[in-house]
Design a protein around this motif. Sequence first.
Motif, short mmCIF file in Angstrom:
data_model
loop_
_atom_site.label_atom_id
_atom_site.label_comp_id
_atom_site.label_asym_id
_atom_site.label_seq_id
_atom_site.Cartn_x
_atom_site.Cartn_y
_atom_site.Cartn_z
N VAL A 59 -11.34 79.25 23.86
CA VAL A 59 -12.16 78.46 24.79
C VAL A 59 -13.04 77.53 23.97
O VAL A 59 -13.33 77.78 22.79
CB VAL A 59 -13.05 79.36 25.69
CG1 VAL A 59 -12.19 80.23 26.60
CG2 VAL A 59 -13.98 80.22 24.85
N ASP A 60 -13.46 76.44 24.60
CA ASP A 60 -14.37 75.51 23.95
C ASP A 60 -15.76 76.11 23.85
O ASP A 60 -16.21 76.85 24.74
CB ASP A 60 -14.47 74.21 24.76
CG ASP A 60 -13.16 73.44 24.79
OD1 ASP A 60 -12.41 73.51 23.79
OD2 ASP A 60 -12.90 72.77 25.81
N GLY A 61 -16.46 75.77 22.77
CA GLY A 61 -17.86 76.15 22.67
C GLY A 61 -18.70 75.35 23.64
O GLY A 61 -18.26 74.34 24.20
N PRO A 62 -19.96 75.78 23.89
CA PRO A 62 -20.81 75.10 24.86
C PRO A 62 -21.00 73.61 24.59
O PRO A 62 -20.99 72.80 25.53
CB PRO A 62 -22.13 75.86 24.76
CG PRO A 62 -21.75 77.23 24.30
CD PRO A 62 -20.59 77.02 23.37
N LEU A 63 -21.20 73.21 23.33
CA LEU A 63 -21.36 71.79 23.05
C LEU A 63 -20.10 71.02 23.38
O LEU A 63 -20.15 69.94 23.99
CB LEU A 63 -21.75 71.57 21.59
CG LEU A 63 -21.84 70.09 21.18
CD1 LEU A 63 -22.90 69.36 21.98
CD2 LEU A 63 -22.09 69.94 19.68
N VAL A 64 -18.95 71.55 22.99
CA VAL A 64 -17.68 70.87 23.27
C VAL A 64 -17.46 70.77 24.78
O VAL A 64 -16.96 69.74 25.27
CB VAL A 64 -16.52 71.60 22.58
CG1 VAL A 64 -15.17 71.04 23.02
CG2 VAL A 64 -16.66 71.50 21.06
N GLN A 65 -17.84 71.79 25.52
CA GLN A 65 -17.73 71.72 26.98
C GLN A 65 -18.56 70.56 27.52
O GLN A 65 -18.12 69.82 28.41
CB GLN A 65 -18.19 73.03 27.60
CG GLN A 65 -17.26 74.21 27.33
CD GLN A 65 -17.81 75.52 27.89
OE1 GLN A 65 -18.55 75.52 28.86
NE2 GLN A 65 -17.46 76.63 27.26
N THR A 66 -19.75 70.39 26.98
CA THR A 66 -20.61 69.29 27.43
C THR A 66 -20.02 67.94 27.03
O THR A 66 -20.03 66.99 27.84
CB THR A 66 -22.02 69.44 26.83
OG1 THR A 66 -22.58 70.68 27.26
CG2 THR A 66 -22.92 68.29 27.26
N ILE A 67 -19.50 67.86 25.82
CA ILE A 67 -18.88 66.61 25.37
C ILE A 67 -17.78 66.19 26.33
O ILE A 67 -17.70 65.02 26.76
CB ILE A 67 -18.32 66.80 23.94
CG1 ILE A 67 -19.45 66.94 22.92
CG2 ILE A 67 -17.40 65.64 23.55
CD1 ILE A 67 -18.99 67.39 21.55
N LYS A 68 -16.92 67.12 26.68
CA LYS A 68 -15.82 66.81 27.58
C LYS A 68 -16.32 66.50 28.99
O LYS A 68 -15.80 65.60 29.66
CB LYS A 68 -14.82 67.97 27.61
CG LYS A 68 -14.05 68.15 26.31
CD LYS A 68 -13.06 69.31 26.42
CE LYS A 68 -12.21 69.46 25.16
NZ LYS A 68 -11.23 70.57 25.27
N ALA A 69 -17.31 67.25 29.45
CA ALA A 69 -17.83 67.04 30.80
C ALA A 69 -18.45 65.65 30.95
O ALA A 69 -18.44 65.08 32.05
CB ALA A 69 -18.86 68.11 31.14
N LYS A 70 -18.97 65.11 29.87
CA LYS A 70 -19.57 63.78 29.93
C LYS A 70 -18.55 62.66 29.73
O LYS A 70 -18.90 61.49 29.83
CB LYS A 70 -20.68 63.66 28.88
CG LYS A 70 -21.83 64.64 29.09
CD LYS A 70 -22.49 64.46 30.44
CE LYS A 70 -23.66 65.42 30.62
NZ LYS A 70 -24.31 65.28 31.94
N GLY A 71 -17.31 63.01 29.41
CA GLY A 71 -16.25 62.01 29.35
C GLY A 71 -15.89 61.51 27.98
O GLY A 71 -15.02 60.64 27.85
N LEU A 72 -16.56 61.99 26.93
CA LEU A 72 -16.15 61.61 25.57
C LEU A 72 -14.77 62.18 25.26
O LEU A 72 -14.47 63.32 25.61
CB LEU A 72 -17.15 62.15 24.55
CG LEU A 72 -18.45 61.36 24.37
CD1 LEU A 72 -19.47 62.21 23.65
CD2 LEU A 72 -18.19 60.08 23.57
N THR A 76 -25.47 78.04 18.13
CA THR A 76 -25.24 79.46 17.84
C THR A 76 -24.09 80.07 18.63
O THR A 76 -23.61 81.14 18.28
CB THR A 76 -26.52 80.28 18.13
OG1 THR A 76 -26.93 80.05 19.48
CG2 THR A 76 -27.64 79.87 17.18
N GLU A 77 -23.64 79.41 19.69
CA GLU A 77 -22.51 79.90 20.47
C GLU A 77 -21.37 78.89 20.37
O GLU A 77 -21.57 77.70 20.56
CB GLU A 77 -22.91 80.09 21.94
CG GLU A 77 -23.98 81.15 22.14
CD GLU A 77 -24.39 81.28 23.60
OE1 GLU A 77 -23.68 80.71 24.47
OE2 GLU A 77 -25.42 81.94 23.87
N GLY A 78 -20.18 79.40 20.08
CA GLY A 78 -19.05 78.49 19.90
C GLY A 78 -19.22 77.61 18.69
O GLY A 78 -18.70 76.49 18.65
N CYS A 79 -19.94 78.12 17.71
CA CYS A 79 -20.21 77.36 16.49
C CYS A 79 -20.42 78.35 15.36
O CYS A 79 -21.06 79.40 15.55
CB CYS A 79 -21.45 76.48 16.68
SG CYS A 79 -21.90 75.49 15.23
#
Length: 673
Positions: A349-362, A446-449
């Motif tokens: 699964v994606d880490g929390p930051l990566v989830q945010t990156i994708k959710a914002k469209g990057l 600290t999570e997914g990193c």
Amino acid sequence: MRLFRIETTTGETVFATREGDCYFRYEGGFGDGFTPTKEQVNAARILAPVPPGNTIYAIGLNYREHAREMNKPNPDHPVVTMKSPASIIATGESIELPRTLRSDSVDFEAELAVVIGKTCKNATLDNALSYVVGYTVANDVSARDWQKIYSGGQWCKGKGFDTFCPLGPVLVTADELTDPNDLRISSRLNGETFQDSSTCDLIFTVEELIVFLSGSTTLMPGTIILTGTPEGVGTARTPPRFLQAGDVVEIEIDHLGVLTNPVVEEPIKHPSIHQFYEGVKVFDQATMDSVFAEIIPCVQAIEAAEVATSSSQPLAGLTCLIKDNFDLAGFPTHASSLFLELVRPAPHVDGPLVQTIKAKGLTILGKTQMNEFAYGLDGANPHTGNCPHPFDPELISGGSSSGSAWAVAKQLVDIGFGTDTGGSIRVPSAFCGLYGLRLTPSTWATEGCVTLAPSFDTTGWMAYDLFTFVDASLALLDLAPTANSSTLRCAAIGPMSDQFFTAVSKRFPDCADQRSAQHDLFNPNVAKAFSVLQSKEAYAMHEPWIADFREHYDPAVLKRILRAEAWTEAEVTEAHAVRTSAFEALEPVFENFDIVLLPVSESPAPQHAMSEDQREELLRQTAPASLAGLPVVTIPLRGESSTSLGLQCLMPADRWQLVLPAFFQLLTSTNHD
């Protein structure tokens, strides 16, 4: 009979014959036969004589001279491949050079096309031609690299791209053309003849091809057979002559007419994604190894960009790379080490930051190399090679978020994500001329990193362009822009030369000169306190691994981790006290000011390598914000050469979400780029 397939001025698609400038409609079609009417129709445009959607067989190496020019023996059986039914275009329409799956080796092939008119199975030589409804001119356009290299030995992909089967302009019925095996065939490129031959040179005649293809196989009405190309193709020339945008290809066959098609580049969506994949091709393998940990397949990246665009996500259209300590589902997280996969499974699964990156469209295009386990400020790594400076091979890039900084400075992507424990976003931003944002410690780090020192670890990002940096930061942090920056108060503190302060004052004319204050924050004991606490936390994480994988560590990183074994209890206690005092020392500053300014370094990137003295000097500048857990914007002070300095802009931990949008407004309204 010479049948055109046309689109009428009323939008209808019909078959018609032409008498002068007049078209007369025919009823019926393949399989049913064609029946004339007296209805006159007005043509808006000529279409391909066979509509897209029909099976297309393409025969290879079917002219003796062509086999000879390709240094191939005459085949014992027809060489058969297929083209996509969607590849058909009409005369006058453009051949598109593939750019999503790029090819720079697109070739032309003049061919006679045979069109089956009724269901055909197990034909014989005697009756084969009775199944033919007619003939037309074809260009078997072929991407030689995808035909020979990238498709596992199969030709279909290289011959099946959209627009790769021009047909026309007319279908000449079989009753009018009794001998398809004796026709002059030629091709011209920009008026110059390249192919000039006759179907007399066919290795397998039209009848033999129909017999072969229909053996135990049903050929449906509308099936197209491209019978092969004569000698003179572009790939056989020295040097090869492949199609280029702006070319015009003409294929002419006796009695069938001239098929003419201009050549253009495929219009592509998401050009920045394609520019990235084209851009990385120019770098040598050593550079690629030192910068990129993973590159996501282009098709996968485009699919993600399509989702972002269709969902109207705020950062759709922007591209990014992430540091190799962030978890990206489907790709291993190495943290640029040799053994991490053995002790930490690849993420599902994606880490929390990566989830945010994708959710914002990057759109994430890959992962970047770093100092092993993010423990370093120079971008050095003996496993992957030291990350170079993006503009001067004599200089270092800074680290540990070195790969992300390099790629952003090269403007291969819009945003590079990294982590910053003791300066790992601030230092490469300064050395490479980038805007950077280091956040406060949070679960993003600290999570997914892969953590280094959890109580100090922060995440952030870098960008070359200020406005991109601002837009991305506001979107990722869910902050609203503000038009008000007039109340912001800025102060320069600590050791800062007059020359550097002059440069700061040009950017911030109202900056207060507080350089005589807070010098205790920059004493060597502050940097030492950070090093003590950082190494203690790093040791707690790595101690179980060191026993089994000591020899696999970067020796410099291992040395920094193992310092924790030597610190005395008194040194650790003092370090905690210094951390507390650093936070307390900055509190009164932020009672009077919103932004505190100090250099990342007053010296540009070191040459070749960073000494321990240089590293300690950097830590003296970066440690105050690191110890206090403060968010920091780094502003590049770009020089005329490849060198750059960086300015740290510290914000208060308790109200930075209010300060940051106002600071962005100040930066964009006084942009000095």
